[in-house]
Design a protein around this motif. Sequence first.
Motif, PDB file in Angstrom:
ATOM      1  N   VAL A  62     -28.179 -13.528   6.643  1.00  0.00           N
ATOM      2  CA  VAL A  62     -27.387 -14.582   7.311  1.00  0.00           C
ATOM      3  C   VAL A  62     -26.383 -13.933   8.278  1.00  0.00           C
ATOM      4  CG1 VAL A  62     -25.638 -16.376   6.981  1.00  0.00           C
ATOM      5  CG2 VAL A  62     -27.679 -16.358   5.529  1.00  0.00           C
ATOM      6  N   PHE A  63     -25.632 -12.928   7.796  1.00  0.00           N
ATOM      7  CA  PHE A  63     -24.677 -12.229   8.660  1.00  0.00           C
ATOM      8  C   PHE A  63     -25.414 -11.549   9.828  1.00  0.00           C
ATOM      9  CE2 PHE A  63     -21.553 -12.641   5.247  1.00  0.00           C
ATOM     10  CZ  PHE A  63     -20.356 -12.702   5.949  1.00  0.00           C
ATOM     11  N   SER A  64     -26.483 -10.819   9.511  1.00  0.00           N
ATOM     12  CA  SER A  64     -27.167 -10.027  10.534  1.00  0.00           C
ATOM     13  C   SER A  64     -27.956 -10.882  11.513  1.00  0.00           C
ATOM     14  CB  SER A  64     -28.105  -9.020   9.864  1.00  0.00           C
ATOM     15  OG  SER A  64     -27.375  -8.197   8.999  1.00  0.00           O
ATOM     16  N   GLY A  65     -28.397 -12.065  11.051  1.00  0.00           N
ATOM     17  CA  GLY A  65     -29.156 -12.944  11.929  1.00  0.00           C
ATOM     18  C   GLY A  65     -28.262 -13.747  12.857  1.00  0.00           C
ATOM     19  N   ILE A  66     -27.095 -14.198  12.347  1.00  0.00           N
ATOM     20  CA  ILE A  66     -26.257 -15.133  13.106  1.00  0.00           C
ATOM     21  C   ILE A  66     -25.085 -14.438  13.797  1.00  0.00           C
ATOM     22  CG2 ILE A  66     -24.811 -17.201  12.942  1.00  0.00           C
ATOM     23  CD1 ILE A  66     -26.581 -18.075  10.557  1.00  0.00           C
ATOM     24  N   VAL A  67     -24.384 -13.526  13.102  1.00  0.00           N
ATOM     25  CA  VAL A  67     -23.259 -12.831  13.750  1.00  0.00           C
ATOM     26  C   VAL A  67     -23.810 -11.668  14.578  1.00  0.00           C
ATOM     27  CG1 VAL A  67     -21.053 -11.675  13.440  1.00  0.00           C
ATOM     28  CG2 VAL A  67     -21.740 -13.460  11.827  1.00  0.00           C
ATOM     29  N   PHE A  68     -24.659 -10.847  13.969  1.00  0.00           N
ATOM     30  CA  PHE A  68     -25.317  -9.705  14.609  1.00  0.00           C
ATOM     31  C   PHE A  68     -24.314  -8.853  15.382  1.00  0.00           C
ATOM     32  CE2 PHE A  68     -28.772  -8.083  17.671  1.00  0.00           C
ATOM     33  CZ  PHE A  68     -29.020  -7.014  16.836  1.00  0.00           C
ATOM     34  N   ALA A  69     -23.416  -8.199  14.638  1.00  0.00           N
ATOM     35  CA  ALA A  69     -22.395  -7.381  15.291  1.00  0.00           C
ATOM     36  C   ALA A  69     -22.157  -6.064  14.561  1.00  0.00           C
ATOM     37  CB  ALA A  69     -21.097  -8.171  15.415  1.00  0.00           C
ATOM     38  N   GLY A  70     -23.206  -5.494  13.983  1.00  0.00           N
ATOM     39  CA  GLY A  70     -23.145  -4.148  13.427  1.00  0.00           C
ATOM     40  C   GLY A  70     -21.925  -3.851  12.585  1.00  0.00           C
ATOM     41  N   SER A  71     -21.093  -2.927  13.116  1.00  0.00           N
ATOM     42  CA  SER A  71     -19.958  -2.451  12.330  1.00  0.00           C
ATOM     43  C   SER A  71     -19.013  -3.587  11.949  1.00  0.00           C
ATOM     44  CB  SER A  71     -19.223  -1.371  13.107  1.00  0.00           C
ATOM     45  OG  SER A  71     -18.910  -1.832  14.405  1.00  0.00           O
ATOM     46  N   ALA A  72     -18.886  -4.621  12.808  1.00  0.00           N
ATOM     47  CA  ALA A  72     -17.994  -5.745  12.502  1.00  0.00           C
ATOM     48  C   ALA A  72     -18.463  -6.492  11.255  1.00  0.00           C
ATOM     49  CB  ALA A  72     -17.910  -6.694  13.693  1.00  0.00           C
ATOM     50  N   GLU A  73     -19.783  -6.493  10.990  1.00  0.00           N
ATOM     51  CA  GLU A  73     -20.301  -7.187   9.810  1.00  0.00           C
ATOM     52  C   GLU A  73     -19.796  -6.538   8.518  1.00  0.00           C
ATOM     53  OE1 GLU A  73     -24.542  -7.995   9.853  1.00  0.00           O
ATOM     54  OE2 GLU A  73     -24.511  -8.031  12.030  1.00  0.00           O
ATOM     55  N   PHE A  74     -19.701  -5.189   8.516  1.00  0.00           N
ATOM     56  CA  PHE A  74     -19.157  -4.488   7.345  1.00  0.00           C
ATOM     57  C   PHE A  74     -17.745  -4.998   7.059  1.00  0.00           C
ATOM     58  CE2 PHE A  74     -22.546  -1.676   8.568  1.00  0.00           C
ATOM     59  CZ  PHE A  74     -22.928  -0.993   7.427  1.00  0.00           C
ATOM     60  N   LEU A  75     -16.975  -5.108   8.150  1.00  0.00           N
ATOM     61  CA  LEU A  75     -15.591  -5.545   8.040  1.00  0.00           C
ATOM     62  C   LEU A  75     -15.510  -6.994   7.560  1.00  0.00           C
ATOM     63  CD1 LEU A  75     -12.897  -4.206   8.664  1.00  0.00           C
ATOM     64  CD2 LEU A  75     -13.040  -5.147  10.969  1.00  0.00           C
ATOM     65  N   LEU A  76     -16.387  -7.873   8.095  1.00  0.00           N
ATOM     66  CA  LEU A  76     -16.369  -9.289   7.733  1.00  0.00           C
ATOM     67  C   LEU A  76     -16.627  -9.486   6.246  1.00  0.00           C
ATOM     68  CD1 LEU A  76     -18.325 -10.893  10.717  1.00  0.00           C
ATOM     69  CD2 LEU A  76     -15.920 -11.258  10.136  1.00  0.00           C
ATOM     70  N   VAL A  77     -17.582  -8.724   5.698  1.00  0.00           N
ATOM     71  CA  VAL A  77     -17.875  -8.856   4.268  1.00  0.00           C
ATOM     72  C   VAL A  77     -16.654  -8.455   3.452  1.00  0.00           C
ATOM     73  CG1 VAL A  77     -19.242  -7.892   2.368  1.00  0.00           C
ATOM     74  CG2 VAL A  77     -20.368  -8.609   4.487  1.00  0.00           C
ATOM     75  N   ALA A  78     -16.017  -7.338   3.861  1.00  0.00           N
ATOM     76  CA  ALA A  78     -14.827  -6.874   3.145  1.00  0.00           C
ATOM     77  C   ALA A  78     -13.712  -7.926   3.197  1.00  0.00           C
ATOM     78  CB  ALA A  78     -14.347  -5.554   3.727  1.00  0.00           C
ATOM     79  N   LEU A  79     -13.553  -8.586   4.345  1.00  0.00           N
ATOM     80  CA  LEU A  79     -12.521  -9.621   4.484  1.00  0.00           C
ATOM     81  C   LEU A  79     -12.883 -10.861   3.664  1.00  0.00           C
ATOM     82  CD1 LEU A  79     -11.776  -9.490   8.341  1.00  0.00           C
ATOM     83  CD2 LEU A  79     -10.352  -8.585   6.496  1.00  0.00           C
ATOM     84  N   ALA A  80     -14.162 -11.245   3.702  1.00  0.00           N
ATOM     85  CA  ALA A  80     -14.588 -12.487   3.056  1.00  0.00           C
ATOM     86  C   ALA A  80     -14.457 -12.414   1.537  1.00  0.00           C
ATOM     87  CB  ALA A  80     -16.030 -12.821   3.448  1.00  0.00           C
ATOM     88  N   VAL A  81     -14.779 -11.282   0.931  1.00  0.00           N
ATOM     89  CA  VAL A  81     -14.758 -11.224  -0.537  1.00  0.00           C
ATOM     90  C   VAL A  81     -13.342 -11.338  -1.097  1.00  0.00           C
ATOM     91  CG1 VAL A  81     -16.935 -10.006  -0.881  1.00  0.00           C
ATOM     92  CG2 VAL A  81     -14.853  -8.688  -0.518  1.00  0.00           C
ATOM     93  N   VAL A  82     -12.315 -11.057  -0.274  1.00  0.00           N
ATOM     94  CA  VAL A  82     -10.950 -11.252  -0.782  1.00  0.00           C
ATOM     95  C   VAL A  82     -10.355 -12.570  -0.277  1.00  0.00           C
ATOM     96  CG1 VAL A  82     -10.480  -8.794  -1.120  1.00  0.00           C
ATOM     97  CG2 VAL A  82      -9.973  -9.834   1.097  1.00  0.00           C
ATOM     98  N   GLY A  83     -11.210 -13.437   0.322  1.00  0.00           N
ATOM     99  CA  GLY A  83     -10.754 -14.758   0.732  1.00  0.00           C
ATOM    100  C   GLY A  83      -9.734 -14.749   1.855  1.00  0.00           C
ATOM    101  N   THR A  84      -9.887 -13.826   2.814  1.00  0.00           N
ATOM    102  CA  THR A  84      -8.982 -13.738   3.961  1.00  0.00           C
ATOM    103  C   THR A  84      -8.977 -15.062   4.736  1.00  0.00           C
ATOM    104  OG1 THR A  84      -9.576 -11.412   4.121  1.00  0.00           O
ATOM    105  CG2 THR A  84      -8.480 -12.369   6.029  1.00  0.00           C
ATOM    106  N   PRO A  85      -7.785 -15.558   5.169  1.00  0.00           N
ATOM    107  CA  PRO A  85      -7.732 -16.812   5.944  1.00  0.00           C
ATOM    108  C   PRO A  85      -8.603 -16.731   7.202  1.00  0.00           C
ATOM    109  CG  PRO A  85      -5.530 -16.096   5.339  1.00  0.00           C
ATOM    110  CD  PRO A  85      -6.451 -15.003   4.914  1.00  0.00           C
TER     111      PRO A  85
END
Lengths: 108, 234
Positions: free
Chosen positions: B48-71
């Motif tokens: 889902v991340f790789s198909g829709i966002v498709f932004a390489g290194s930023a995806e690593f960061l997004l997962v890290a932000l999402a799992v801690v419920g970042t606003p």
Amino acid sequence: MPDTGYLVAVVAVAAAITLALRAAPFALLTRLRSSPLVTYLGRHLPAGVMLVLVVHLLRDLPVDRPLLALRELVPVAVTVGVHLWRRHALLSMAVGTATYALALLVVP
Amino acid sequence: MESTPSRGTEIAAAARDVGAVGAGMFLLGSSFGLLVVGSGLAWWWAPVFSGIVFAGSAEFLLVALAVVGTPLATVAVTTLLVNGRHVFYGLSFPLHRVRSRTGRAYAVFALIDEAWALATTRSAATLSGTRIVAGQVLLQACWVSGGVVGALAGNAFALDVPALDFVVTALFVVLATDAVRAGREATGPLLAVACALVARLVAPGEMLLVGMTLFVVALLVRYRLSARPEAADA
């Protein structure tokens, strides 16, 4: 554990911003394609942008603790060396990452 | 064969262009997949991340932000800062080579670091639109399939490999090495490293965007200076 609705919103927000950033220069600069400045930037931007990214990825390098810094810098040097020697991206990345795995064992 | 020979030739050329970089993206994608399941998300969030966002290194960061419920506002600002460099990519990407509307829309959507590096390190005169877009499709296929394989492997074996952190660095070290070779000059790369170090010192929280902006400004200044006849030989 985040809920699905929140994760969908994260994906939607990140996708929309990324797409807007990628589309912006084409919407604004359709007639600048042949300008000498754009040609100049096209020639000199790539290497610099990649180097800024590399420095960014190494931003937490502990410069006051040489051994820990070398643990990152030696694999980087090995990656560059192997790449200049064989010019095979996957090989360079594999050898570099293997060197890093080894460095983690030597300097835990 | 339904496709014309030239189209097939162009797609084969795209496959050669992508080659090792695609393999690297598959490996990088699989470490992203490992991160997704390692963070407690279901495996299918990787595609889902790789198909829709498709932004390489930023995806690593997004997962890290999402799992801690970042606003969401923080997610938005972070994405803007980390992907801000993409604004500069459009300046030199040969989009005018792509003729169909769908092709152009996809080429803009899939304008990742690697696609830009591939398209701008080859002569625009020899690059066809088919070759550019086919290369991008192949890169995304490598990235998404790598993510699926990594996530499923992570689920199956509960893998935890700390050395995989280095794959991202190795990828950009390789891309930088190629780009510096192609650029055939030392001043620009030295300027870039200096700008990145200054950004690290003065704006550690927004180092990437500040470093990129400083570098572009430095290049613009250098362009102005070299455009003057009396300064041309300096």
